[in-house]
Design a protein around this motif. Structure first.
Motif, PDB file in Angstrom:
ATOM      1  N   TYR A 217       0.856  -1.185   0.000  1.00 37.19           N
ATOM      2  CA  TYR A 217       0.000   0.000   0.000  1.00 37.19           C
ATOM      3  C   TYR A 217       0.893   1.236   0.000  1.00 37.19           C
ATOM      4  N   GLN A 218       0.489   2.238  -0.793  1.00 39.71           N
ATOM      5  CA  GLN A 218       1.220   3.504  -0.873  1.00 39.71           C
ATOM      6  C   GLN A 218       0.228   4.650  -0.770  1.00 39.71           C
ATOM      7  N   HIS A 219       0.403   5.481   0.255  1.00 41.77           N
ATOM      8  CA  HIS A 219      -0.441   6.660   0.405  1.00 41.77           C
ATOM      9  C   HIS A 219       0.218   7.827  -0.326  1.00 41.77           C
ATOM     10  N   PHE A 220      -0.567   8.879  -0.558  1.00 45.52           N
ATOM     11  CA  PHE A 220       0.042  10.054  -1.206  1.00 45.52           C
ATOM     12  C   PHE A 220       1.123  10.627  -0.293  1.00 45.52           C
ATOM     13  N   LYS A 221       1.982  11.463  -0.844  1.00 46.64           N
ATOM     14  CA  LYS A 221       3.201  11.887  -0.165  1.00 46.64           C
ATOM     15  C   LYS A 221       2.880  12.562   1.168  1.00 46.64           C
ATOM     16  N   TRP A 222       3.563  12.102   2.224  1.00 46.05           N
ATOM     17  CA  TRP A 222       3.381  12.657   3.563  1.00 46.05           C
ATOM     18  C   TRP A 222       4.740  12.760   4.235  1.00 46.05           C
ATOM     19  N   ASN A 223       4.810  13.610   5.278  1.00 48.56           N
ATOM     20  CA  ASN A 223       6.043  13.831   6.027  1.00 48.56           C
ATOM     21  C   ASN A 223       5.751  13.660   7.522  1.00 48.56           C
ATOM     22  N   ARG A 224       6.611  12.883   8.182  1.00 45.25           N
ATOM     23  CA  ARG A 224       6.596  12.675   9.629  1.00 45.25           C
ATOM     24  C   ARG A 224       5.410  11.825  10.081  1.00 45.25           C
ATOM     25  N   THR A 225       4.192  12.249   9.849  1.00 43.38           N
ATOM     26  CA  THR A 225       3.026  11.494  10.297  1.00 43.38           C
ATOM     27  C   THR A 225       2.110  11.209   9.122  1.00 43.38           C
ATOM     28  N   VAL A 226       1.494  10.022   9.152  1.00 42.61           N
ATOM     29  CA  VAL A 226       0.555   9.631   8.102  1.00 42.61           C
ATOM     30  C   VAL A 226      -0.723  10.451   8.261  1.00 42.61           C
ATOM     31  N   PRO A 227      -1.304  10.961   7.186  1.00 43.73           N
ATOM     32  CA  PRO A 227      -2.525  11.768   7.306  1.00 43.73           C
ATOM     33  C   PRO A 227      -3.695  10.957   7.864  1.00 43.73           C
ATOM     34  N   HIS A 228      -4.608  11.653   8.511  1.00 39.73           N
ATOM     35  CA  HIS A 228      -5.809  11.016   9.034  1.00 39.73           C
ATOM     36  C   HIS A 228      -6.667  10.506   7.876  1.00 39.73           C
ATOM     37  N   GLY A 229      -7.243   9.352   8.088  1.00 42.09           N
ATOM     38  CA  GLY A 229      -8.094   8.744   7.076  1.00 42.09           C
ATOM     39  C   GLY A 229      -7.391   7.710   6.222  1.00 42.09           C
ATOM     40  N   SER A 230      -6.069   7.685   6.245  1.00 46.60           N
ATOM     41  CA  SER A 230      -5.345   6.665   5.472  1.00 46.60           C
ATOM     42  C   SER A 230      -5.447   5.313   6.173  1.00 46.60           C
ATOM     43  N   PRO A 231      -5.434   4.207   5.422  1.00 41.18           N
ATOM     44  CA  PRO A 231      -5.571   2.886   6.042  1.00 41.18           C
ATOM     45  C   PRO A 231      -4.451   2.617   7.044  1.00 41.18           C
ATOM     46  N   ARG A 232      -4.835   1.993   8.152  1.00 42.43           N
ATOM     47  CA  ARG A 232      -3.846   1.649   9.167  1.00 42.43           C
ATOM     48  C   ARG A 232      -3.671   0.133   9.275  1.00 42.43           C
ATOM     49  N   VAL A 233      -4.776  -0.608   9.372  1.00 41.26           N
ATOM     50  CA  VAL A 233      -4.736  -2.071   9.464  1.00 41.26           C
ATOM     51  C   VAL A 233      -5.710  -2.631   8.432  1.00 41.26           C
ATOM     52  N   PHE A 234      -5.263  -3.635   7.664  1.00 39.44           N
ATOM     53  CA  PHE A 234      -6.134  -4.242   6.660  1.00 39.44           C
ATOM     54  C   PHE A 234      -5.733  -5.694   6.448  1.00 39.44           C
ATOM     55  N   ASN A 235      -6.688  -6.465   5.934  1.00 36.95           N
ATOM     56  CA  ASN A 235      -6.488  -7.865   5.554  1.00 36.95           C
ATOM     57  C   ASN A 235      -6.695  -8.004   4.065  1.00 36.95           C
ATOM     58  N   VAL A 236      -6.070  -9.021   3.491  1.00 38.92           N
ATOM     59  CA  VAL A 236      -6.204  -9.293   2.057  1.00 38.92           C
ATOM     60  C   VAL A 236      -6.641 -10.746   1.899  1.00 38.92           C
ATOM     61  N   PHE A 237      -7.695 -10.951   1.092  1.00 35.88           N
ATOM     62  CA  PHE A 237      -8.244 -12.274   0.849  1.00 35.88           C
ATOM     63  C   PHE A 237      -8.185 -12.587  -0.639  1.00 35.88           C
ATOM     64  N   ALA A 238      -8.047 -13.862  -0.945  1.00 34.44           N
ATOM     65  CA  ALA A 238      -8.118 -14.336  -2.330  1.00 34.44           C
ATOM     66  C   ALA A 238      -9.529 -14.815  -2.602  1.00 34.44           C
TER      67      ALA A 238
END
Length: 415
Positions: A217-238
């Motif tokens: 996963y790649q969020h848009f460019k950020w510095n020091r802290t991840v912006p609010h609303g970006s994914p923090r924990v996720f699972n991936v299923f097939a």
């Protein structure tokens, strides 16, 4: 006693008139004094002026000599530098000649060894080659890429991957959900896939069947802290079927961390996974940074191994559109014209190589080009307006003609 006039004149004349020799002496004395004072003044001040001129000339000579000495020192330095460089060159020449001699000697030794090996191989008996090995070599010669394994991002929009909106959560990015699959170095902040659901789900149709090895996963460019609303924990299923009713976990509890300030964070799938080949995956986002209501996803990737290398989609450049350099110039110099009138479909820009010329154009491109839609709508509205204007003109001309006929008939009736 009475004096006559002659005596009186002689007496007065003797008193009033002076001697001319005495007056000449006085004048010559005063002139000599003036000349003496002038000579003294010229002598004293002349010496001072002369000394000043001499001192000025001496100063100029000293300055010139100092400059000459500094130039001489500079020339000495240049000469010394040149001498050191010549010394270095001579040493380098000696080294190169020694190295060349060593290389020539090594080449001669290698030639001798190769000659001995060729003689020994000729004397040896030919070895028997297994029939299976021969067949494998023939197959590799016919199709050298058949048994190759490619590690690719199968969730790339340019390879043909799409978001299955039927089995994904609702998003603000209506009509352009595939932007979350557009593999860009820096995804823009205002073009993310956002959902207001509690635990949003994103289902992706992969470009081809792969054996998954990692997700990222790649969020848009950020510095020091991840912006609010970006994914923090996720699972991936097939997804084991088309409708994703049967699923199998690929990796769980993937956490997008703010440590290290890495934009793309990769999560390897465990090697003991039983999943062999999949064509659809499902991301389930459990938490976001800031624990806010809306979760915004910028860019996901699914890496895997596949014997088939997917081909990038080809999009023909619109003949009415500009070249890549013209798009770049208009993007920077005329942003209004670029936004409203230029064709900027993501697939067209990526497949025609415009991203190397104008990366900004590809960062802000559209999956569905709204410029073309706007042009079509503007064309339709313009045509309707033109037709309405023509009709109004015809009605106006007819009204004017009827009015003239009515006036003529009235005038004829009066007569």
């Amino acid at each position: 006693m009475m004096l006559n006039n002659a005596d009186m004149e002689s007496a007065y004349g003797s008193e009033s008139c002076s001697n001319p020799d005495q007056t000449l002496k006085k004048e010559t004395f005063s002139f000599q004094e003036l000349t003496k004072t002038r000579e003294k003044w010229v002598h004293t001040y002349g010496q001072m002026i002369g000394m000043g001129i001499v001192s000025f000339i001496l100063i100029l000579l000293l300055i010139n000599s100092y400059r000459m000495s500094s130039k001489i020192e500079e020339t000495h330095l240049i000469v010394s530098n040149l001498q050191t460089q010549f010394d270095k060159l001579s040493k380098l020449e000696l080294r190169t000649t020694s190295e060349l001699q060593k290389a020539e000697s090594l080449e001669k030794e290698n030639e001798k060894v190769m000659e001995h090996l060729s003689k020994a191989s000729k004397e040896m008996k030919p070895m028997m080659i297994n029939e299976d090995v021969r067949n494998q070599e023939k197959r590799n010669e016919e199709n050298p890429y058949k048994d190759s394994v490619y590690k690719i991002n199968s969730a790339s929009y340019m390879f043909g991957a799409t978001v299955d909106t039927s089995y994904s959560s609702s998003s603000d990015l209506s009509g352009e959900s595939d932007l979350v699959l557009l593999d860009r170095p820096n995804p823009p902040a205002n073009r993310a896939w956002c959902s207001d659901e509690n635990e949003p789900v994103l289902t992706v149709n992969l470009a081809n069947y792969i054996k998954p090895t990692a997700v990222s996963y790649q969020h848009f460019k950020w510095n020091r802290t991840v912006p609010h609303g970006s994914p923090r924990v996720f699972n991936v299923f097939a997804c084991l079927d088309f409708y994703c009713e049967k699923t199998e976990p690929l990796i769980s509890n993937c956490e997008y961390k703010s440590s290290g300030q890495i934009q793309e964070q990769i999560y390897p799938i465990p090697s003991n996974s039983r999943t062999k080949s999949i064509g659809k995956v499902q991301f389930r986002f459990l938490k976001n940074h800031g624990n806010v209501k809306k979760t915004c996803v910028s860019l996901i990737r699914v890496y895997g191994e596949s014997p088939d290398l997917p081909k990038m989609k080809e999009y023909k450049m619109d003949p009415n559109s500009r070249t890549c350099s013209d798009l770049r110039n208009k993007y920077h110099n005329n942003p209004f014209l670029y936004d409203k009138f230029e064709y900027k479909h993501c697939g067209t820009l990526f497949s025609n190589g415009c991203c190397s010329v104008c990366p900004e154009c590809c960062d802000e491109c559209y999956i569905e080009d709204y410029t073309r839609k706007n042009n079509i709508i503007c064309g339709i509205l313009g045509g309707v307006f033109f037709a309405f204007a023509v009709m109004m003109l015809i009605v106006l001309c007819a009204y004017i003609g009827d009015r003239r006929e009515f006036n003529r008939s009235r005038q004829n009736g009066r007569h």
